[in-house]
Write a protein that holds these residues in place. Structure first.
Motif, PDB file in Angstrom:
ATOM      1  N   ASP A 174      -1.239  16.813  -8.204  1.00 35.10           N
ATOM      2  CA  ASP A 174      -0.924  18.237  -8.260  1.00 35.10           C
ATOM      3  C   ASP A 174      -1.684  19.028  -7.204  1.00 35.10           C
ATOM      4  N   ASN A 175      -2.683  18.418  -6.586  1.00 35.36           N
ATOM      5  CA  ASN A 175      -3.490  19.090  -5.580  1.00 35.36           C
ATOM      6  C   ASN A 175      -2.687  19.209  -4.288  1.00 35.36           C
ATOM      7  N   ARG A 176      -2.372  20.438  -3.901  1.00 34.11           N
ATOM      8  CA  ARG A 176      -1.497  20.653  -2.732  1.00 34.11           C
ATOM      9  C   ARG A 176      -2.075  20.098  -1.432  1.00 34.11           C
ATOM     10  N   GLU A 177      -3.363  20.320  -1.215  1.00 37.86           N
ATOM     11  CA  GLU A 177      -3.982  19.844   0.025  1.00 37.86           C
ATOM     12  C   GLU A 177      -3.984  18.318   0.078  1.00 37.86           C
ATOM     13  N   TYR A 178      -4.378  17.694  -1.021  1.00 38.11           N
ATOM     14  CA  TYR A 178      -4.376  16.230  -1.078  1.00 38.11           C
ATOM     15  C   TYR A 178      -2.958  15.698  -0.915  1.00 38.11           C
ATOM     16  N   ARG A 179      -2.002  16.358  -1.548  1.00 40.12           N
ATOM     17  CA  ARG A 179      -0.599  15.957  -1.457  1.00 40.12           C
ATOM     18  C   ARG A 179      -0.112  16.003  -0.010  1.00 40.12           C
ATOM     19  N   ALA A 180      -0.460  17.080   0.700  1.00 41.90           N
ATOM     20  CA  ALA A 180      -0.048  17.220   2.099  1.00 41.90           C
ATOM     21  C   ALA A 180      -0.688  16.136   2.964  1.00 41.90           C
ATOM     22  N   ASP A 181      -1.969  15.859   2.732  1.00 39.85           N
ATOM     23  CA  ASP A 181      -2.661  14.811   3.495  1.00 39.85           C
ATOM     24  C   ASP A 181      -2.054  13.442   3.207  1.00 39.85           C
ATOM     25  N   LEU A 182      -1.775  13.196   1.940  1.00 40.76           N
ATOM     26  CA  LEU A 182      -1.193  11.914   1.548  1.00 40.76           C
ATOM     27  C   LEU A 182       0.199  11.741   2.140  1.00 40.76           C
ATOM     28  N   ARG A 235       0.828  -1.207   0.000  1.00 40.71           N
ATOM     29  CA  ARG A 235       0.000   0.000   0.000  1.00 40.71           C
ATOM     30  C   ARG A 235       0.862   1.257   0.000  1.00 40.71           C
ATOM     31  N   LEU A 236       1.941   1.237   0.766  1.00 33.23           N
ATOM     32  CA  LEU A 236       2.839   2.390   0.807  1.00 33.23           C
ATOM     33  C   LEU A 236       3.473   2.664  -0.556  1.00 33.23           C
ATOM     34  N   VAL A 237       3.806   1.629  -1.290  1.00 32.30           N
ATOM     35  CA  VAL A 237       4.352   1.807  -2.638  1.00 32.30           C
ATOM     36  C   VAL A 237       3.327   2.534  -3.507  1.00 32.30           C
ATOM     37  N   GLY A 238       2.077   2.106  -3.439  1.00 30.63           N
ATOM     38  CA  GLY A 238       1.020   2.744  -4.215  1.00 30.63           C
ATOM     39  C   GLY A 238       0.796   4.190  -3.797  1.00 30.63           C
ATOM     40  N   MET A 239       0.853   4.445  -2.502  1.00 33.08           N
ATOM     41  CA  MET A 239       0.656   5.811  -2.005  1.00 33.08           C
ATOM     42  C   MET A 239       1.800   6.726  -2.454  1.00 33.08           C
ATOM     43  N   ARG A 240       3.018   6.222  -2.434  1.00 37.20           N
ATOM     44  CA  ARG A 240       4.158   7.026  -2.882  1.00 37.20           C
ATOM     45  C   ARG A 240       4.044   7.346  -4.377  1.00 37.20           C
ATOM     46  N   GLU A 241       3.583   6.371  -5.138  1.00 28.36           N
ATOM     47  CA  GLU A 241       3.372   6.586  -6.567  1.00 28.36           C
ATOM     48  C   GLU A 241       2.288   7.644  -6.790  1.00 28.36           C
ATOM     49  N   GLU A 242       1.223   7.554  -6.027  1.00 22.91           N
ATOM     50  CA  GLU A 242       0.143   8.531  -6.120  1.00 22.91           C
ATOM     51  C   GLU A 242       0.641   9.926  -5.739  1.00 22.91           C
TER      52      GLU A 242
END
Length: 68
Positions: free
Chosen positions: A35-43, A23-30
């Motif tokens: 490009d969404n800054r808020e989503y990026r910060a949460d992820l 799952r972590l591999v997939g999350m890092r790829e995502e």
């Protein structure tokens, strides 16, 4: 924050470790592709939390460290 304890058999813990690693591999790829800054910060925060859990799980699977 409340602590949650979970007891797992050795094989279950190994399976959880494998699933978490995948799952972590997939999350890092995502993370790389968003490009969404808020989503990026949460992820990024979620990845960091899960990496801590993975390190704790690895330490638990390694067993107790012998005293010098």
């Amino acid at each position: 924050m409340a602590k949650l304890q979970l007891e797992l058999e050795q094989r279950e813990a190994t399976d959880v470790r494998t699933a978490l690693s995948i799952r972590l591999v997939g999350m890092r790829e995502e993370l790389v592709h968003t490009d969404n800054r808020e989503y990026r910060a949460d992820l990024k925060a979620a990845i960091e939390r899960l990496e801590v859990v993975l390190r704790r799980l690895d330490a638990s699977l390694a067993g107790p460290t012998p005293a010098p």
